[in-house]
Motif scaffolding. Structure first.
Motif, short mmCIF file in Angstrom:
data_model
loop_
_atom_site.label_atom_id
_atom_site.label_comp_id
_atom_site.label_asym_id
_atom_site.label_seq_id
_atom_site.Cartn_x
_atom_site.Cartn_y
_atom_site.Cartn_z
N CYS A 523 0.84 -1.20 0.00
CA CYS A 523 0.00 0.00 0.00
C CYS A 523 0.87 1.25 0.00
O CYS A 523 1.76 1.39 0.84
CB CYS A 523 -0.90 -0.01 1.24
SG CYS A 523 -1.85 1.52 1.38
N THR A 525 -0.03 4.14 0.68
CA THR A 525 -0.44 5.07 1.73
C THR A 525 0.09 4.64 3.09
O THR A 525 0.74 5.42 3.79
CB THR A 525 -1.98 5.16 1.80
OG1 THR A 525 -2.46 5.43 0.48
CG2 THR A 525 -2.42 6.25 2.76
N CYS A 526 -0.17 3.37 3.47
CA CYS A 526 0.21 2.96 4.81
C CYS A 526 1.34 1.95 4.84
O CYS A 526 1.85 1.59 5.90
CB CYS A 526 -0.99 2.41 5.57
SG CYS A 526 -1.49 0.76 5.04
N SER A 528 1.37 -1.24 4.26
CA SER A 528 1.15 -2.65 4.59
C SER A 528 0.89 -3.47 3.32
O SER A 528 0.54 -2.92 2.28
CB SER A 528 -0.02 -2.80 5.56
OG SER A 528 -1.19 -2.34 4.94
N CYS A 563 -6.52 -1.36 -0.09
CA CYS A 563 -5.71 -1.86 1.01
C CYS A 563 -6.61 -2.35 2.13
O CYS A 563 -7.54 -1.66 2.54
CB CYS A 563 -4.80 -0.75 1.52
SG CYS A 563 -3.96 -1.16 3.05
N CYS A 566 -5.85 0.14 5.52
CA CYS A 566 -6.29 1.52 5.65
C CYS A 566 -7.44 1.87 4.72
O CYS A 566 -7.98 2.96 4.78
CB CYS A 566 -5.12 2.49 5.45
SG CYS A 566 -4.59 2.62 3.75
ZN ZN Z 1 -3.00 1.04 3.31
#
Ligand code: ZN
Ligand code: ADP
Ligand code: ZN
Length: 816
Positions: A523, A525-526, A528, A563, A566
Motif C-alpha cells: 500500500c 499510503t500505509c 502494509s 488496502c 487503511c
Molecule cells: Zn493502506
C-alpha cells in the motif's frame, strides 16, 4: 510355535510379531511379503524381517492373512539399508519401507482400485474371483478393499487384487499420475518380403499403372538405403510432392509398414546403439584417474567445470560395468528436468536403460523393480532421482550421483528425510560397489571429504572443445540507478548485451531467483501488504491470473487495489518476478520471442519438456526463468546469461546461503557459451563487492571453499558438526512454545552444549500452525549411534507428555 517379525509401513518403532505354521515358517524368508491384520479391521502389506520361535512377551500374536509372493521381494541388502536409514535419520523402518516400495506392492485396507482403461493386448485367463471383481468394477467405477471383501465374502483379498494388477486389468486410484508420453513420429519401411532386390523389382514392374505409388516406393527405398533403416514420414513427404494419398494406399496394401515411435527413444527396429564418443585428452586423463582412485577408495568426486563433458566420462565408466554384467545406478537431482540426459543415455545403451520415477505408473515402476531382482538386462542401468536408492540391486557395480551438490537429493517430507547421495554411498558400501560423485560446484561436505582423503578427488578443469569458461562481469545496480541508466529492472549494459547477442543470432537466458523478493503488493499510503489469512507471509501477485496467492498453502484471492489495512485504493506491485521481467523486456524488444520457465509455466502436462525443446530448436530467443534453469541443461546456442538481481540470494537467512549462491550462480552462468565461442555472463547486483560474487566471476571454487569453511568452523556448522533440526507445530502458539522450550531444555540437560533455539523461523505460521525450530549440533566424532539413541529417547519422552500430545514434532537429520 513359529513366529515372524515383520515391518509394517507405519511410523511405529517396534517390530511386530505374527504367528505362522511350520510350513509357512520354512517357506518364508526375510524380504517376503505377507498380508497381516492390524488393529480392529486393518490389513497391511508387511515385509518379513525375521523368522523365529520366540513368542513376544507382552501380547498375543495374530496369524498372518496370507503370503503374497513366491519369492522375497526385498533383498537382505535392502533390509540392512533400510535399517541404516531408519537409525541415521531417526525414523521408523516402516516409514522407510513405505518410501521404498512402489505403491503397487503396498496393498492395504485403504487401497482403492478401478478398472484399467487400456485393455492389455493378450488377456491372461481369469479366475472366478477375479471375474467377479472386474464385473463389480464395471458397475461401480471404484472399489474399496472392504467392498472387495464383501463381494468375495472372504477376508483374504490382497492376493486376488495382486493377480489382477499383474494381469494389468485394474489400477490403483491413488497412483493415477500423469505419465510423460513423448512425442510420436511415424516411421516407414518396406514390408520385409520386398526387401530383396528381385522382389522389389517385380513389385515395381507390377506397378507400372500406378506411377505415383511407384515413385513414392522408389524414394522410400532410396532414403532407407541411405539411412540404413526406417524413414521418417515427414522426410518422405518432403521428397515427393503429393505423396500422402499414394502412401496411404501403399500402407493399406501392406507394401509399406508404418510404425509410430517415440522421438526420444531408441527405435525398436534398429537394434544397435550408438558408440560412445571418443574422450578428449583431458577427459581421458580424468577417466584414468577415477579408475586409479577406485583401486583404493570406494567413493570418488569428479570436480569438473560446467560443460567439461562429465557425462561422457560417466558413459565410459558405465560401459565398462555393463560389459562385466554389473548393474549401474545413475542418480539425478530431478528427473522431470532430464529428458535430455535420458535420451543421451538411451542412445548409448538402448533398452538396457531403465527409468525409475515416482511419477511413472505403478506398472512401470514394478517392472523396473522386478527386472532388477531378476538381473534382467533391461534394467542394467537405472536412471532416476533419489528414490532409486531403494531399488533391489543384485549386483551393483557403480553408482553415479550427478550434480551431487543439488539440494533436491534431500527428501524434505515425509519421513524418511534422507539424502539420496548419502544413502547411495551407504548402499554402495553394502553392495561393495563404487560411487562417483560429479559436480562443477561440489557441496562443501563432499569437497571436504575429498581433500581430507576420505574420497578420491579428480578434477576436470577445461571445457570440452577447450571452450573458455564464460566471461563473467558484475553490473552495479546502485550506480546504474544513480546515473539513471535503468529501464525497469534492466541496466543499459544488460540491455545492450542482450541486443548484441540476438543480433549474432544467439540465445539469451535471464535468471531471476525464485526466493527473496517475490512480487508482492504494497500500500502506497500505509505501507502494509496483503497477508495470507493462514500463514505469516505476504501474498504474492500473479498477474496472469489476476490473483494474490500464498506460496505456502495455496490460498488465493482476487486482485484488488484496495488496502485491507487503511482502505485506500493504493495497492501497487512491489518487487518483481519472472513474469514482470518477461513483460518489461517484451515492451523493450518488440520483435524478440521471449518465453518463461518457472513453476507457473511448467505445471501443465509436458510444459517443461516443450519449453526445453522449443529453446533447443531455436523457436525461442530469450528464456526467462528461475532455479530450474540451473540444472544441467545443455543448450548449444546460448551466448549470454543475465542474472537480474543476485543480492536476494545472498541475503537469505541460512548458513548455506553463500555456498548455495555460489553454486546456483556458477551453474546458471555455466549455461553460456558451451560451444566454440566464449559465452558472456552479466550479473546485476546492488552489492557487487560481495566476496561470493567476486568468486563467481573468477570461477574461484577453491577460494569460496576456503572462506566458507572458515566461517563454518567458527560457528560450528557442517561439515564440522552434524545438525539435527526439530520442528514443532501446533495451532496454539502457547502450547507450541511450551513444548519446544521443554524439549530444548531436555536436550541441554542431556548434551550440555550445541543446542540452539527454540527459534521462530522467518515464516512463523503455516496453514494456521505456529512453528518453531530447535537445532542440535552433533560433533562429527561423537559416537553417532549413542547420540541418536539418546535423541530418540528424548523424542519418545516428549511425545509421552500429556500437554504436548497434539504437538507435531518433525525430526530432520542433516537438514537442508
Ligand atoms: Zn493502506
Ligand atoms: P557437463 O555435464 O560436464 O556440464 P556435458 O557432459 O553436458 O558437460 O558436455 C557438454 C557438451 O559437450 C555436450 O553437448 C557433449 O555432447 C559435448 N561433449 C562432451 N564430451 C565430448 C566428447 N568427448 N566428444 C564429443 N562431444 C563431447
Ligand atoms: Zn498461506
Amino acid at each position: 510355535m513359529y513366529f515372524i517379525d515383520v515391518i509394517l509401513p507405519i511410523p511405529i518403532k517396534q517390530a511386530f510379531t505374527y504367528s505362522v505354521n511350520a510350513h509357512e515358517a520354512h517357506f518364508l524368508k526375510p524380504g517376503h511379503r505377507v498380508a497381516v491384520p492390524f488393529g480392529k479391521s486393518k490389513i497391511y502389506t508387511a515385509i518379513v524381517y525375521k523368522v523365529h520361535q520366540t513368542p513376544p512377551q507382552t501380547y498375543e500374536t495374530k496369524e498372518i492373512d496370507q503370503i503374497l509372493d513366491e519369492y522375497p521381494l526385498v533383498t537382505q541388502t535392502q533390509l540392512k539399508h533400510w535399517q541404516w536409514i531408519a537409525d541415521y535419520y531417526l525414523c521408523s523402518i516402516g516409514e522407510v519401507m513405505r518410501a521404498a516400495l512402489p505403491g503397487a506392492f503396498l496393498l492395504e485396507s485403504e487401497t482403492i482400485i478401478r478398472l484399467q482403461t487400456e485393455r492389455p493386448a493378450s488377456e491372461a485367463a481369469l479366475s472366478e474371483q477375479e471375474e467377479m471383481i472386474l464385473e463389480a468394477l464395471e458397475n461401480r467405477q471404484q472399489l474399496h478393499l472392504n467392498d472387495v471383501r464383501s463381494i468375495l465374502d472372504r477376508k483374504q483379498v490382497l492376493g486376488v487384487i495382486q493377480a489382477l494388477l499383474e494381469k494389468n486389468r485394474i489400477a490403483l486410484v491413488e497412483t493415477l499420475y500423469e505419465q510423460y508420453i513423448p512425442k510420436m513420429v511415424s516411421y516407414l519401411q518396406l514390408a520385409p518380403q520386398y526387401k530383396e532386390e528381385s522382389a522389389l523389382t517385380a513389385l515395381l514392374d507390377e506397378m507400372q499403372r500406378a506411377p505415383k505409388q511407384r515413385e513414392v516406393l522408389m524414394q522410400l527405398f532410396m532414403l532407407s538405403a541411405r539411412q540404413s533403416g526406417a524413414v521418417k514420414r515427414p522426410e518422405l513427404l518432403a521428397e515427393v510432392a503429393g505423396a500422402a494419398a499414394p502412401l496411404r494406399s501403399l500402407i493399406d496394401k501392406g507394401i509399406v509398414l508404418e510404425e509410430k515411435r517415440q522421438t526420444d527413444r531408441k527405435a525398436q527396429w534398429e537394434s544397435d546403439t550408438a558408440d560412445s564418443k571418443g574422450l578428449s585428452e583431458a577427459q581421458e586423463r580424468a577417466y584414468k584417474q577415477i579408475r586409479q582412485q577406485f583401486t583404493e577408495k570406494s567413493v570418488c568426486l569428479l570436480h569438473g567445470v560446467t560443460s567439461s563433458g562429465k557425462t561422457e566420462v560417466y558413459v565410459k565408466l558405465i560401459e565398462e560395468q555393463l560389459a562385466h554384467g554389473k548393474q549401474v545406478l545413475y542418480m539425478l537431482p530431478e528427473i522431470a528436468l532430464t529428458t535430455q540426459l535420458i535420451s543421451r543415455l538411451q542412445e548409448y545403451f538402448g533398452d538396457r536403460v531403465g527409468v525409475y520415477h515416482s511419477r511413472y505408473s505403478v506398472h512401470e515402476r514394478v517392472e523396473v523393480w522386478n527386472q532388477l531382482l531378476r538381473q534382467d538386462q533391461r534394467a542394467q542401468l537405472v536412471v532416476g532421482a533419489r528414490s532409486t536408492v531403494f531399488l533391489p540391486f543384485q549386483d551393483l557395480g557403480l553408482v553415479i550421483v550427478d550434480e551431487e551438490h543439488e539440494h533436491s537429493f534431500k527428501q524434505y517430507n515425509p519421513a524418511p528425510r534422507y539424502h539420496g547421495r548419502d544413502a547411495a554411498v551407504v548402499l554402495a558400501s553394502l553392495c561393495k560397489a563404487k560411487v562417483l560423485l560429479g559436480s562443477a560446484t561440489p557441496a562443501l561436505e563432499t569437497y571436504q571429504n575429498a581433500v581430507s582423503g576420505k574420497y578420491g578427488l579428480v578434477s576436470l578443469k577445461e571445457r570440452y572443445g577447450k571452450v573458455l569458461l564464460p566471461d563473467t562481469q558484475l553490473v552495479d545496480l546502485r550506480d546504474k540507478n544513480r546515473k539513471k541508466r535503468m529501464q525497469g529492472h534492466f541496466s543499459d549494459s544488460l540491455l545492450e548485451a542482450i541486443r548484441e547477442t540476438l543480433a549474432e543470432k544467439k540465445q539469451v537466458i535471464l535468471f531471476k531467483n525464485r526466493r527473496g523478493f517475490a512480487p508482492i503488493m504494497e500500500c502506497m499510503t500505509c505501507g502494509s501488504a496483503p497477508q495470507c489469512p493462514n500463514c505469516d507471509v505476504s501474498l504474492t501477485f500473479h498477474k496472469a491470473k489476476g490473483q494474490l496467492r500464498c506460496h505456502y498453502c495455496g490460498y488465493a484471492s482476487p486482485l484488488t487495489k484496495q488496502c485491507g489495512a487503511c482502505g485506500s485504493m493504493t495497492l501497487d506491485p512491489k518487487g518483481f518476478g519472472t513474469e514482470q521481467i518477461q513483460t518489461e523486456l517484451q515492451e523493450l524488444l518488440l520483435e524478440a520471442r521471449i518465453a518463461r520457465m518457472d513453476q507457473d509455466t511448467t505445471r501443465g502436462k509436458h510444459a517443461h519438456a516443450k519449453l526445453i525443446h522449443g529453446f533447443e530448436q531455436g523457436e525461442i530467443d530469450i528464456l526467462v526463468g528461475t532455479q530450474m534453469l540451473a540444472k544441467g541443461l545443455d543448450f548449444r546456442a546460448v551466448g549470454l546469461v543475465g542474472v537480474m538481481q543476485a543480492d536476494s540470494l545472498l541475503n537469505f537467512p541460512d548458513f548455506r546461503a553463500h555456498e548455495r549462491s555460489f553454486q546456483l550462480l556458477s551453474q546458471v552462468a555455466g549455461r553460456a557459451g558451451r560451444t566454440k565461442d566464449r559465452g558472456k555472463v552479466l550479473i546485476q547486483a546492488f552489492n557487487p563487492e560481495h566476496l561470493i560474487l567476486q568468486q563467481v566471476t573468477t570461477h574461484d571454487y577453491d577460494g569460496m571453499f576456503k572462506d566458507e569453511m572458515e566461517q563454518r568452523r567458527q560457528y560450528g556448522y557442517p561439515p564440522f558438526n552434524r545438525l539435527i533440526r526439530f520442528t514443532f507445530k501446533h495451532r496454539n502458539f502457547e502450547t507450541m512454545q511450551n513444548g519446544s522450550r521443554w524439549f530444548a531444555k531436555a536436550l541441554e540437560a542431556q548434551f550440555n552444549e550445541g543446542v540452539l533455539g527454540p527459534e521462530i523461523p522467518p515464516v512463523g505460521r503455516i496453514r494456521n500452525e505456529y512453528l518453531s525450530h530447535v537445532l542440535l549440533k552433533v560433533p562429527v566424532n561423537a559416537g553417532i549411534k549413542a547420540y541418536k539413541g539418546k535423541v530418540g529417547m528424548l523424542v519418545r519422552n516428549f511425545e509421552a507428555q500429556k500437554p504436548f500430545a497434539r504437538i507435531k514434532l518433525v525430526v530432520d537429520v542433516d537438514p537442508y
